[in-house]
Design a protein around this motif. Sequence first.
Motif, PDB file in Angstrom:
ATOM      1  N   PHE A  68       0.801   7.946  15.981  1.00  0.00           N
ATOM      2  CA  PHE A  68       0.247   7.890  14.636  1.00  0.00           C
ATOM      3  C   PHE A  68      -0.704   6.710  14.449  1.00  0.00           C
ATOM      4  O   PHE A  68      -0.449   5.606  14.924  1.00  0.00           O
ATOM      5  CB  PHE A  68       1.370   7.758  13.600  1.00  0.00           C
ATOM      6  N   VAL A  69      -1.799   6.961  13.723  1.00  0.00           N
ATOM      7  CA  VAL A  69      -2.719   5.925  13.251  1.00  0.00           C
ATOM      8  C   VAL A  69      -3.003   6.265  11.793  1.00  0.00           C
ATOM      9  O   VAL A  69      -3.276   7.418  11.457  1.00  0.00           O
ATOM     10  CB  VAL A  69      -4.041   5.895  14.051  1.00  0.00           C
ATOM     11  N   PHE A  70      -2.930   5.249  10.907  1.00  0.00           N
ATOM     12  CA  PHE A  70      -3.158   5.451   9.487  1.00  0.00           C
ATOM     13  C   PHE A  70      -4.439   4.729   9.078  1.00  0.00           C
ATOM     14  O   PHE A  70      -4.652   3.580   9.435  1.00  0.00           O
ATOM     15  CB  PHE A  70      -1.974   4.917   8.675  1.00  0.00           C
ATOM     16  N   ARG A  71      -5.285   5.420   8.295  1.00  0.00           N
ATOM     17  CA  ARG A  71      -6.547   4.837   7.835  1.00  0.00           C
ATOM     18  C   ARG A  71      -6.574   4.904   6.305  1.00  0.00           C
ATOM     19  O   ARG A  71      -6.294   5.943   5.714  1.00  0.00           O
ATOM     20  CB  ARG A  71      -7.713   5.620   8.426  1.00  0.00           C
ATOM     21  N   PHE A  72      -6.918   3.763   5.678  1.00  0.00           N
ATOM     22  CA  PHE A  72      -6.968   3.659   4.224  1.00  0.00           C
ATOM     23  C   PHE A  72      -8.391   3.369   3.765  1.00  0.00           C
ATOM     24  O   PHE A  72      -9.151   2.694   4.445  1.00  0.00           O
ATOM     25  CB  PHE A  72      -6.059   2.516   3.737  1.00  0.00           C
ATOM     26  N   ARG A  73      -8.734   3.873   2.570  1.00  0.00           N
ATOM     27  CA  ARG A  73     -10.027   3.574   1.951  1.00  0.00           C
ATOM     28  C   ARG A  73      -9.819   3.524   0.439  1.00  0.00           C
ATOM     29  O   ARG A  73      -9.071   4.333  -0.118  1.00  0.00           O
ATOM     30  CB  ARG A  73     -11.038   4.661   2.294  1.00  0.00           C
ATOM     31  N   VAL A  74     -10.491   2.603  -0.229  1.00  0.00           N
ATOM     32  CA  VAL A  74     -10.384   2.448  -1.682  1.00  0.00           C
ATOM     33  C   VAL A  74     -11.653   2.989  -2.324  1.00  0.00           C
ATOM     34  O   VAL A  74     -12.760   2.749  -1.830  1.00  0.00           O
ATOM     35  CB  VAL A  74     -10.149   0.967  -2.049  1.00  0.00           C
ATOM     36  N   SER A  75     -11.504   3.694  -3.447  1.00  0.00           N
ATOM     37  CA  SER A  75     -12.620   4.403  -4.067  1.00  0.00           C
ATOM     38  C   SER A  75     -13.555   3.516  -4.883  1.00  0.00           C
ATOM     39  O   SER A  75     -14.721   3.849  -5.044  1.00  0.00           O
ATOM     40  CB  SER A  75     -12.079   5.495  -4.990  1.00  0.00           C
ATOM     41  N   ASP A  76     -13.074   2.432  -5.407  1.00  0.00           N
ATOM     42  CA  ASP A  76     -13.856   1.650  -6.358  1.00  0.00           C
ATOM     43  C   ASP A  76     -13.918   0.178  -5.954  1.00  0.00           C
ATOM     44  O   ASP A  76     -13.062  -0.314  -5.218  1.00  0.00           O
ATOM     45  CB  ASP A  76     -13.230   1.758  -7.757  1.00  0.00           C
ATOM     46  N   PRO A  77     -14.927  -0.542  -6.479  1.00  0.00           N
ATOM     47  CA  PRO A  77     -15.073  -1.957  -6.140  1.00  0.00           C
ATOM     48  C   PRO A  77     -14.127  -2.830  -6.963  1.00  0.00           C
ATOM     49  O   PRO A  77     -14.521  -3.493  -7.927  1.00  0.00           O
ATOM     50  CB  PRO A  77     -16.540  -2.243  -6.476  1.00  0.00           C
ATOM     51  N   VAL A  78     -12.856  -2.795  -6.608  1.00  0.00           N
ATOM     52  CA  VAL A  78     -11.850  -3.611  -7.280  1.00  0.00           C
ATOM     53  C   VAL A  78     -11.169  -4.498  -6.241  1.00  0.00           C
ATOM     54  O   VAL A  78     -11.229  -4.240  -5.044  1.00  0.00           O
ATOM     55  CB  VAL A  78     -10.785  -2.743  -7.997  1.00  0.00           C
ATOM     56  N   LYS A  79     -10.521  -5.541  -6.723  1.00  0.00           N
ATOM     57  CA  LYS A  79      -9.769  -6.428  -5.838  1.00  0.00           C
ATOM     58  C   LYS A  79      -8.584  -5.653  -5.252  1.00  0.00           C
ATOM     59  O   LYS A  79      -7.805  -5.044  -5.981  1.00  0.00           O
ATOM     60  CB  LYS A  79      -9.263  -7.627  -6.636  1.00  0.00           C
ATOM     61  N   VAL A  80      -8.473  -5.677  -3.933  1.00  0.00           N
ATOM     62  CA  VAL A  80      -7.374  -4.982  -3.265  1.00  0.00           C
ATOM     63  C   VAL A  80      -6.627  -5.986  -2.396  1.00  0.00           C
ATOM     64  O   VAL A  80      -7.227  -6.661  -1.560  1.00  0.00           O
ATOM     65  CB  VAL A  80      -7.893  -3.826  -2.387  1.00  0.00           C
ATOM     66  N   VAL A  81      -5.325  -6.082  -2.630  1.00  0.00           N
ATOM     67  CA  VAL A  81      -4.485  -6.959  -1.840  1.00  0.00           C
ATOM     68  C   VAL A  81      -3.406  -6.095  -1.188  1.00  0.00           C
ATOM     69  O   VAL A  81      -2.565  -5.507  -1.867  1.00  0.00           O
ATOM     70  CB  VAL A  81      -3.806  -8.056  -2.710  1.00  0.00           C
ATOM     71  N   LEU A  82      -3.479  -5.981   0.139  1.00  0.00           N
ATOM     72  CA  LEU A  82      -2.464  -5.242   0.893  1.00  0.00           C
ATOM     73  C   LEU A  82      -1.451  -6.245   1.419  1.00  0.00           C
ATOM     74  O   LEU A  82      -1.807  -7.180   2.136  1.00  0.00           O
ATOM     75  CB  LEU A  82      -3.112  -4.478   2.042  1.00  0.00           C
ATOM     76  N   ILE A  83      -0.195  -6.039   1.089  1.00  0.00           N
ATOM     77  CA  ILE A  83       0.863  -6.954   1.454  1.00  0.00           C
ATOM     78  C   ILE A  83       1.612  -6.468   2.679  1.00  0.00           C
ATOM     79  O   ILE A  83       1.959  -7.247   3.556  1.00  0.00           O
ATOM     80  CB  ILE A  83       1.830  -7.138   0.268  1.00  0.00           C
ATOM     81  N   GLY A  84       1.817  -5.187   2.767  1.00  0.00           N
ATOM     82  CA  GLY A  84       2.548  -4.619   3.895  1.00  0.00           C
ATOM     83  C   GLY A  84       2.678  -3.120   3.733  1.00  0.00           C
ATOM     84  O   GLY A  84       2.170  -2.538   2.792  1.00  0.00           O
ATOM     85  N   ALA A  85       3.365  -2.517   4.669  1.00  0.00           N
ATOM     86  CA  ALA A  85       3.605  -1.079   4.613  1.00  0.00           C
ATOM     87  C   ALA A  85       4.927  -0.781   5.292  1.00  0.00           C
ATOM     88  O   ALA A  85       5.381  -1.545   6.153  1.00  0.00           O
ATOM     89  CB  ALA A  85       2.471  -0.326   5.306  1.00  0.00           C
ATOM     90  N   SER A  86       5.523   0.323   4.911  1.00  0.00           N
ATOM     91  CA  SER A  86       6.749   0.770   5.561  1.00  0.00           C
ATOM     92  C   SER A  86       6.731   2.281   5.675  1.00  0.00           C
ATOM     93  O   SER A  86       6.104   2.963   4.861  1.00  0.00           O
ATOM     94  CB  SER A  86       7.977   0.302   4.778  1.00  0.00           C
ATOM     95  N   ILE A  87       7.405   2.779   6.702  1.00  0.00           N
ATOM     96  CA  ILE A  87       7.515   4.223   6.861  1.00  0.00           C
ATOM     97  C   ILE A  87       8.980   4.610   6.993  1.00  0.00           C
ATOM     98  O   ILE A  87       9.803   3.818   7.457  1.00  0.00           O
ATOM     99  CB  ILE A  87       6.720   4.767   8.071  1.00  0.00           C
ATOM    100  N   ARG A  88       9.269   5.810   6.562  1.00  0.00           N
ATOM    101  CA  ARG A  88      10.587   6.400   6.772  1.00  0.00           C
ATOM    102  C   ARG A  88      10.366   7.545   7.736  1.00  0.00           C
ATOM    103  O   ARG A  88       9.679   8.524   7.423  1.00  0.00           O
ATOM    104  CB  ARG A  88      11.175   6.890   5.457  1.00  0.00           C
ATOM    105  N   ALA A  89      10.908   7.397   8.928  1.00  0.00           N
ATOM    106  CA  ALA A  89      10.661   8.375   9.992  1.00  0.00           C
ATOM    107  C   ALA A  89      11.922   8.581  10.821  1.00  0.00           C
ATOM    108  O   ALA A  89      12.834   7.777  10.806  1.00  0.00           O
ATOM    109  CB  ALA A  89       9.517   7.914  10.874  1.00  0.00           C
TER     110      ALA A  89
END
Length: 90
Positions: A68-89
């Motif tokens: 798996f590889v995950f790709r993210f994109r944000v639609s608008d010019p806003v401040k984005v702070v990514l702290i972490g991610a988790s999966i249930r698998a």
Amino acid sequence: RLTVWELTLDAESGVGLTEGQGLDPQIMLQVSKDGGHTFGSELWTTLGRIGQYLTRVSWRRLGRGRDFVFRFRVSDPVKVVLIGASIRAE
């Protein structure tokens, strides 16, 4: 093989602007199950309008695969702070 039931992104939510572009910012996820060679459909969800700090960013039932590889994109010019991610698998 791995089945991904849920991916939750820990991000600062409620970051929308008061008007115009960025009023309801969205975040997109694309999933690759072959190490990033090809990606599936865009899956959009909200980051939360301004003041909606309890918005939870998550996607469910992402399928089965080996690499798996995950790709993210944000639609608008806003401040984005990514702290972490988790999966249930399993």
